[in-house]
Design a protein around this motif. Structure first.
Motif, PDB file in Angstrom:
ATOM      1  N   GLY A  36       0.806  -1.209   0.000  1.00  0.00           N
ATOM      2  CA  GLY A  36       0.000   0.000   0.000  1.00  0.00           C
ATOM      3  C   GLY A  36       0.840   1.261   0.000  1.00  0.00           C
ATOM      4  N   ASP A  37       0.311   2.324   0.600  1.00  0.00           N
ATOM      5  CA  ASP A  37       0.911   3.654   0.560  1.00  0.00           C
ATOM      6  C   ASP A  37       2.022   3.758   1.601  1.00  0.00           C
ATOM      7  OD1 ASP A  37       1.550   6.393   0.765  1.00  0.00           O
ATOM      8  OD2 ASP A  37      -0.444   6.970   0.082  1.00  0.00           O
ATOM      9  N   ALA A  38       3.259   3.785   1.143  1.00  0.00           N
ATOM     10  CA  ALA A  38       4.395   3.840   2.066  1.00  0.00           C
ATOM     11  C   ALA A  38       4.398   5.120   2.877  1.00  0.00           C
ATOM     12  CB  ALA A  38       5.700   3.712   1.277  1.00  0.00           C
ATOM     13  N   ARG A  39       4.019   6.227   2.267  1.00  0.00           N
ATOM     14  CA  ARG A  39       4.064   7.504   2.979  1.00  0.00           C
ATOM     15  C   ARG A  39       3.138   7.487   4.194  1.00  0.00           C
ATOM     16  NH1 ARG A  39       4.009   8.570  -2.498  1.00  0.00           N
ATOM     17  NH2 ARG A  39       5.831   9.688  -3.348  1.00  0.00           N
ATOM     18  N   GLU A  40       1.941   6.971   4.017  1.00  0.00           N
ATOM     19  CA  GLU A  40       0.997   6.886   5.134  1.00  0.00           C
ATOM     20  C   GLU A  40       1.524   5.975   6.233  1.00  0.00           C
ATOM     21  OE1 GLU A  40      -2.840   5.689   3.858  1.00  0.00           O
ATOM     22  OE2 GLU A  40      -3.210   7.510   2.665  1.00  0.00           O
ATOM     23  N   LYS A  41       2.087   4.853   5.862  1.00  0.00           N
ATOM     24  CA  LYS A  41       2.560   3.885   6.854  1.00  0.00           C
ATOM     25  C   LYS A  41       3.781   4.408   7.605  1.00  0.00           C
ATOM     26  CE  LYS A  41       0.656  -0.036   4.310  1.00  0.00           C
ATOM     27  NZ  LYS A  41      -0.318  -0.442   5.332  1.00  0.00           N
ATOM     28  N   LEU A  42       4.627   5.172   6.930  1.00  0.00           N
ATOM     29  CA  LEU A  42       5.775   5.767   7.601  1.00  0.00           C
ATOM     30  C   LEU A  42       5.338   6.752   8.676  1.00  0.00           C
ATOM     31  CD1 LEU A  42       8.100   6.319   4.530  1.00  0.00           C
ATOM     32  CD2 LEU A  42       8.701   4.988   6.555  1.00  0.00           C
ATOM     33  N   ILE A  43       4.298   7.501   8.398  1.00  0.00           N
ATOM     34  CA  ILE A  43       3.781   8.460   9.373  1.00  0.00           C
ATOM     35  C   ILE A  43       3.123   7.728  10.536  1.00  0.00           C
ATOM     36  CG2 ILE A  43       2.050  10.264   9.742  1.00  0.00           C
ATOM     37  CD1 ILE A  43       2.563  11.118   6.806  1.00  0.00           C
ATOM     38  N   SER A  44       2.408   6.668  10.237  1.00  0.00           N
ATOM     39  CA  SER A  44       1.664   5.930  11.263  1.00  0.00           C
ATOM     40  C   SER A  44       2.592   5.224  12.247  1.00  0.00           C
ATOM     41  CB  SER A  44       0.731   4.913  10.602  1.00  0.00           C
ATOM     42  OG  SER A  44       0.103   4.106  11.568  1.00  0.00           O
ATOM     43  N   ASN A  45       3.548   4.425  11.724  1.00  0.00           N
ATOM     44  CA  ASN A  45       4.445   3.656  12.606  1.00  0.00           C
ATOM     45  C   ASN A  45       5.618   3.156  11.771  1.00  0.00           C
ATOM     46  OD1 ASN A  45       5.739   1.734  14.226  1.00  0.00           O
ATOM     47  ND2 ASN A  45       3.840   1.189  15.280  1.00  0.00           N
ATOM     48  N   ARG A  46       6.708   3.884  11.782  1.00  0.00           N
ATOM     49  CA  ARG A  46       7.833   3.547  10.902  1.00  0.00           C
ATOM     50  C   ARG A  46       8.559   2.278  11.344  1.00  0.00           C
ATOM     51  NH1 ARG A  46      10.339   7.482   9.068  1.00  0.00           N
ATOM     52  NH2 ARG A  46      12.489   6.823   8.987  1.00  0.00           N
ATOM     53  N   VAL A  47       8.484   1.911  12.636  1.00  0.00           N
ATOM     54  CA  VAL A  47       9.105   0.666  13.096  1.00  0.00           C
ATOM     55  C   VAL A  47       8.319  -0.537  12.582  1.00  0.00           C
ATOM     56  CG1 VAL A  47       9.815  -0.698  15.096  1.00  0.00           C
ATOM     57  CG2 VAL A  47      10.046   1.802  15.146  1.00  0.00           C
ATOM     58  N   ALA A  71      15.748   6.017   0.602  1.00  0.00           N
ATOM     59  CA  ALA A  71      14.736   6.797  -0.124  1.00  0.00           C
ATOM     60  C   ALA A  71      13.499   7.054   0.727  1.00  0.00           C
ATOM     61  CB  ALA A  71      14.350   6.073  -1.414  1.00  0.00           C
ATOM     62  N   LEU A  72      13.235   6.154   1.685  1.00  0.00           N
ATOM     63  CA  LEU A  72      12.077   6.307   2.572  1.00  0.00           C
ATOM     64  C   LEU A  72      12.388   7.136   3.812  1.00  0.00           C
ATOM     65  CD1 LEU A  72      10.778   2.629   2.377  1.00  0.00           C
ATOM     66  CD2 LEU A  72       9.797   4.637   1.243  1.00  0.00           C
ATOM     67  N   GLY A  73      13.625   7.591   3.929  1.00  0.00           N
ATOM     68  CA  GLY A  73      13.983   8.464   5.029  1.00  0.00           C
ATOM     69  C   GLY A  73      14.640   7.801   6.212  1.00  0.00           C
ATOM     70  N   TYR A  74      14.949   6.499   6.120  1.00  0.00           N
ATOM     71  CA  TYR A  74      15.673   5.828   7.194  1.00  0.00           C
ATOM     72  C   TYR A  74      17.159   6.164   7.101  1.00  0.00           C
ATOM     73  CZ  TYR A  74      11.494   2.905   7.918  1.00  0.00           C
ATOM     74  OH  TYR A  74      10.218   2.456   8.181  1.00  0.00           O
TER      75      TYR A  74
END
Length: 312
Positions: A33-44, A106-109
């Motif tokens: 699904g949407d990586a941006r949404e999931k990163l905001i929700s819980n990146r771990v 690229a995802l900010g990690y």
């Protein structure tokens, strides 16, 4: 911009993915699904979900390598690494870790490469995530034929908790401030020394499988050993130019081929093994269980190492 250079001159090669490429891979290939949404929700949690999806979809395999004529074998370029993982057919740790580090960046990690020794110096590449849960935290993302279905916290004092992923029971033990051992406790076929003359060091039933140096490394620092892994079969850096291997974990359950043995994990987390007797049988198993690896590559690989010399 993505670098298209060869790493063969051991030059620093900038290997990057754009955020759009990363999100497309996660949505279309890993089906998360949407990586941006999931990163905001819980990146771990998202990182652990990403690791599980990768193990479920992208195989660890040397079929692509074996399909190449010996004189044409080479350390993969960045473009070849991208094609292998985004195409879903995978490769060895150099390919999988190279792509994973670029994906996570690229995802900010905050990520770096680390080196590991599996019976040979510097022959395994892994990825370390920095500052994931607190400032100074270290987590390892390791992609190989051994299931490691989450980012492993490495800030333990003496040893990690035990993990049970797929067929494997394992943990990590600190050897020095920046060095840890991966140790296994299993007797399954897939968890054997890479070549017959190798022996595990065993302590209280736990076998040392891999020594990991957490010092940050440039990708180019692996080139010397990887040139041996990919082009020098006479040196036992790995078995991957002499032995047929394909491993993945659909639904987080083992499916593997190790030479003439077909292995599937059953409901009791044990291995069900069967013998592969002909090239035709191998081709049928690969088509049914490793559909992302193209059959012409499979046939060329089998021919190169003469697994079924009597088949037509």
């Amino acid at each position: 911009r993505c670098c298209t250079c060869l790493v063969s001159n051991a030059e620093r090669c900038v290997m990057t993915l754009s955020e759009a490429e990363a999100c497309t891979f996660i949505a279309d290939i890993l089906k998360l699904g949407d990586a941006r949404e999931k990163l905001i929700s819980n990146r771990v949690k998202f990182l652990d979900d990403l690791i599980k999806a990768h193990y479920s979809i992208v195989p660890f395999q040397n079929v692509t390598l074996l399909s190449q004529p010996v004189e044409e074998r080479h350390v993969p370029t960045w473009n070849e690494i991208k094609a292998a993982v985004m195409g879903g057919y995978g490769g060895l740790c150099y390919t999988l870790a190279g792509f994973m580090k670029a994906l996570l960046a690229a995802l900010g990690y905050n990520v770096h490469f680390a080196s590991a020794d599996i019976f040979y110096p510097n022959n395994h590449v892994t990825v370390i995530v920095n500052n994931l849960t607190f400032s100074g935290s270290l987590h390892m993302v390791d992609l190989s034929g051994y299931p490691t279905f989450e980012a492993i916290p490495l800030n333990f004092e003496k040893e990690s908790p035990e993990y049970n992923h797929s067929f494997l029971r394992y943990k990590f033990v600190r050897a020095a401030s920046n060095v840890i051992w991966r140790v296994h406790r299993t007797e399954l076929e897939l968890d054997r020394p890479l070549v017959p003359e190798q022996e595990y060091v065993t302590t209280d039933g736990w076998r040392r499988v891999c020594m990991i140096d957490l010092t940050p490394r440039e990708f180019s620092s692996f080139y010397g050993t990887m040139a041996i892994v990919y082009t020098r079969p006479e040196i036992n850096a790995t078995p991957f130019q002499k032995s047929y291997r394909a491993v993945w974990f659909p639904n987080l359950k083992l499916v593997a081929i190790k030479n003439y043995t077909f292995i599937i994990e059953n409901e009791e987390r044990k291995e069900d093994r069967s013998q592969i007797d002909t090239q035709e049988e191998m081709m049928a198993i690969m088509l049914a269980h490793f559909p992302s690896i193209l059959l012409p590559h499979v046939k060329r690989a089998l021919d190169q190492i003469r697994m079924f010399t009597s088949s037509t």
